[in-house]
Design an enzyme around this catalytic site. Structure first.
Site, PDB file in Angstrom:
ATOM      1  N   ASN A  61      -7.872  -3.799  -2.943  1.00  0.00           N
ATOM      2  CA  ASN A  61      -7.168  -4.446  -4.043  1.00  0.00           C
ATOM      3  C   ASN A  61      -5.673  -4.565  -3.770  1.00  0.00           C
ATOM      4  O   ASN A  61      -5.184  -5.605  -3.384  1.00  0.00           O
ATOM      5  CB  ASN A  61      -7.413  -3.689  -5.353  1.00  0.00           C
ATOM      6  CG  ASN A  61      -7.132  -4.547  -6.583  1.00  0.00           C
ATOM      7  OD1 ASN A  61      -6.216  -5.361  -6.590  1.00  0.00           O
ATOM      8  ND2 ASN A  61      -7.928  -4.374  -7.623  1.00  0.00           N
ATOM      9  N   ASP A  62      -4.956  -3.452  -3.929  1.00  0.00           N
ATOM     10  CA  ASP A  62      -3.495  -3.500  -3.800  1.00  0.00           C
ATOM     11  C   ASP A  62      -3.034  -3.943  -2.417  1.00  0.00           C
ATOM     12  O   ASP A  62      -1.993  -4.596  -2.286  1.00  0.00           O
ATOM     13  CB  ASP A  62      -2.901  -2.123  -4.111  1.00  0.00           C
ATOM     14  CG  ASP A  62      -3.194  -1.678  -5.539  1.00  0.00           C
ATOM     15  OD1 ASP A  62      -3.202  -2.541  -6.427  1.00  0.00           O
ATOM     16  OD2 ASP A  62      -3.426  -0.475  -5.752  1.00  0.00           O
ATOM     17  N   VAL A  63      -3.799  -3.614  -1.379  1.00  0.00           N
ATOM     18  CA  VAL A  63      -3.364  -3.915  -0.007  1.00  0.00           C
ATOM     19  C   VAL A  63      -3.474  -5.400   0.330  1.00  0.00           C
ATOM     20  O   VAL A  63      -3.021  -5.825   1.391  1.00  0.00           O
ATOM     21  CB  VAL A  63      -4.163  -3.093   1.019  1.00  0.00           C
ATOM     22  CG1 VAL A  63      -3.903  -1.604   0.813  1.00  0.00           C
ATOM     23  CG2 VAL A  63      -5.637  -3.401   0.953  1.00  0.00           C
ATOM     24  N   TYR A  76      -5.163   1.033  -7.719  1.00  0.00           N
ATOM     25  CA  TYR A  76      -4.418   2.240  -8.062  1.00  0.00           C
ATOM     26  C   TYR A  76      -3.049   1.938  -8.647  1.00  0.00           C
ATOM     27  O   TYR A  76      -2.537   2.676  -9.473  1.00  0.00           O
ATOM     28  CB  TYR A  76      -4.252   3.122  -6.820  1.00  0.00           C
ATOM     29  CG  TYR A  76      -5.528   3.714  -6.309  1.00  0.00           C
ATOM     30  CD1 TYR A  76      -6.400   4.353  -7.163  1.00  0.00           C
ATOM     31  CD2 TYR A  76      -5.873   3.630  -4.965  1.00  0.00           C
ATOM     32  CE1 TYR A  76      -7.588   4.899  -6.702  1.00  0.00           C
ATOM     33  CE2 TYR A  76      -7.058   4.169  -4.489  1.00  0.00           C
ATOM     34  CZ  TYR A  76      -7.907   4.797  -5.362  1.00  0.00           C
ATOM     35  OH  TYR A  76      -9.072   5.329  -4.895  1.00  0.00           O
ATOM     36  N   ALA A  77      -2.447   0.830  -8.225  1.00  0.00           N
ATOM     37  CA  ALA A  77      -1.112   0.493  -8.712  1.00  0.00           C
ATOM     38  C   ALA A  77      -1.141  -0.029 -10.142  1.00  0.00           C
ATOM     39  O   ALA A  77      -0.092  -0.197 -10.761  1.00  0.00           O
ATOM     40  CB  ALA A  77      -0.468  -0.543  -7.805  1.00  0.00           C
TER      41      ALA A  77
END
Length: 486
Positions: A415-417, A454-455
């Site tokens: 996701n965030d990456v 997570y962010a």
């Protein structure tokens, strides 16, 4: 074994140290990781056997010691080794980050226990003779080892709880825990620790200054909790790496006190390599290395909350059959694995899918982000377990330039990456290097839902016109893709 000389001890410790250095060199590349592990295990075996032989000799020289001390050592080796072997065999890949954090905590606690024993009876460790006060240098080393060990222990316990996600206690929740004056409290405790350490080091007389030492240890345990609780789940990979470094420095500090060259070298290797890895991870997440050390890099919770408010925007979804058809007709495919792949334990099914696509003439590569998963190298270990060929796996800096010419990118649980929001200067993750999947001609994203990473941020990649969402458990979706490719 009771007649082993100190020259032999030094020689064997030197051989073990060389093995540890070779282990680090081997672990720097997936292709040589197994060799590196072999060197590491050999070095630890040599160091352990040499230490047991040394203990046997020292006990034989001290007639008053009796046989209980050596028996306790053997019990410790058998029990500890048994627990370690059982845990290593039973732990799931998704639980590896928690296991690493737990091991770090034990190293920190061991450093504190050894320091207490040395302060109580330094003559047993041949640092002084009975009735002679500990020298200032040894007291300083014990203070540093105790402080770092205590911070490592309590910080690792909190990291374990955050990574596990099983406990309802607020301190173990993935969200950052902050309160007014938190940094000033940390600063005050740090100043008090230094003051208490100085009192302990400069205390006159033969009897150790137990009061400042115990208070210092308790405050260090508290500080370890306080510097980890404000860190959110998105930053856990860096936390694990940094705690690894702390555990190494704690061991090195105690090694100086005991005049044990093996502890000094091994601890320094772990501490320095962990610090270097943490620096690399911080660059990959656009974080400040010094904020990591101070425990103040959890981010702005308010900003994350605002960013996490997802917009009700339409997305294009499809089935596993649709995704398989698109990839089968592509010339190039890049796969981006994330934590969702690890949770589903779908690495073996993914390897089978890649083999079938390759058989059809499709060029397939894996793209690894430095902080994908919950610990450094998590995705590399996951793919290695499935025996994915090393030449198919590429790090972010080596493959980012290829996304623009790639036909299909398959994002599995990441996701965030891959969030293009990192390119927006106003985003909470602005400046964070990402895998530039958004540049590909077609994008397939497999997730259980539209939940944020997570962010806590919505991901614009999911709403692009060339993105197709395939919802469901990664293993079931990939297995359906395998059947569809056939």
């Amino acid at each position: 074994m009771s007649y082993i000389s100190m020259n032999l001890v030094t020689m064997f410790y030197l051989i073990a140290s060389v093995c540890f250095i070779q282990a680090l060199k081997g672990l720097s590349s997936p292709a040589t990781a197994r060799t590196g592990n072999a060197f590491g295990m050999s070095g630890m075996a040599i160091a352990t056997i040499t230490t047991v032989a040394l203990i046997f000799k020292l006990q034989a020289q001290a007639a008053s010691t009796g046989g209980l001390g050596f028996t306790l050592v053997l019990i410790g080796v058998v029990v500890g080794g048994g627990i370690g072997a059982f845990a290593a065999k039973k732990v799931e890949m998704t639980k590896m980050p928690e296991l690493v954090a737990a091991m770090h905590s034990l190293i920190g606690l061991a450093a504190v226990c050894i320091a207490i024993a040395v302060v109580a009876e330094p003559w047993v460790f041949q640092i002084t003779t009975q009735g002679v006060a500990l020298p200032f240098g040894n007291r300083l080393e014990l203070f540093i080892g105790t402080f770092v060990g205590a911070v490592t222990f309590s910080g690792s316990v909190i990291a374990f709880g955050k990574l596990s996600g099983k406990y309802k206690f607020r301190l173990f929740q993935g969200a950052p825990v902050s309160f007014p004056g938190q940094h000033m409290l940390n600063l005050g405790i740090a100043v008090a620790l230094v003051a208490l350490g100085l009192v302990f080091c400069f205390a006159p007389g033969v009897e150790p200054a137990w009061t400042p030492f115990i208070i210092m240890a308790v405050l260090a345990f508290i500080l370890g909790v306080l510097i980890i609780i404000p860190i959110g789940g998105a930053d856990m990979p860096v936390v694990v790496s940094m705690l690894n470094s702390y555990s190494g420095w704690a061991a090195a500090g105690i090694g100086f006190s005991l005049n044990n060259s093996m502890l000094i070298i091994a601890g320094s290797l772990v501490g320095s390599s962990g610090a270097i890895l943490s620096y690399i991870m911080c660059k990959a997440m656009n974080r400040s290395f010094f904020n990591v050390i101070l425990g103040g890099f959890g981010g702005d919770p308010a900003a994350a909350a605002v960013g996490g408010a997802q917009e009700q925007r339409p997305v294009k979804s499809g089935s596993a059959d649709d995704a398989a058809f698109i990839m089968s007709n592509a010339e190039t495919v890049i796969i981006v694995p994330g934590y969702g792949l690890a949770v589903a334990r779908a690495q073996h099914s993914l390897k089978e899918l890649v083999e079938k696509l390759t058989h059809k003439g499709v060029i397939v590569k894996y793209a690894i982000h430095p902080v994908a998963g919950r610990m450094p190298g998590h995705m590399n270990v996951l793919l290695a377990e499935a025996e994915v060929p090393y030449d198919q796996v590429f790090e972010m800096e080596d493959i980012n330039g290829e996304f623009g010419q790639t036909d299909v990118v398959l994002v599995l649980g990441a996701n965030d990456v891959v969030n293009p929001a990192a390119k927006d200067p106003k985003s909470p993750i602005a400046g964070m290097p990402i895998l530039e999947a958004y540049k590909a001609k077609s994008i397939i994203v497999n997730k259980r839902s539209m939940a944020s990473g997570y962010a806590g941020l919505d991901n614009d990649l999911f709403y692009q016109a060339n993105t197709m969402m395939v919802f469901g458990d990664a293993k079931k979706v990939i297995e359906a893709m395998v059947k569809a490719v056939d």
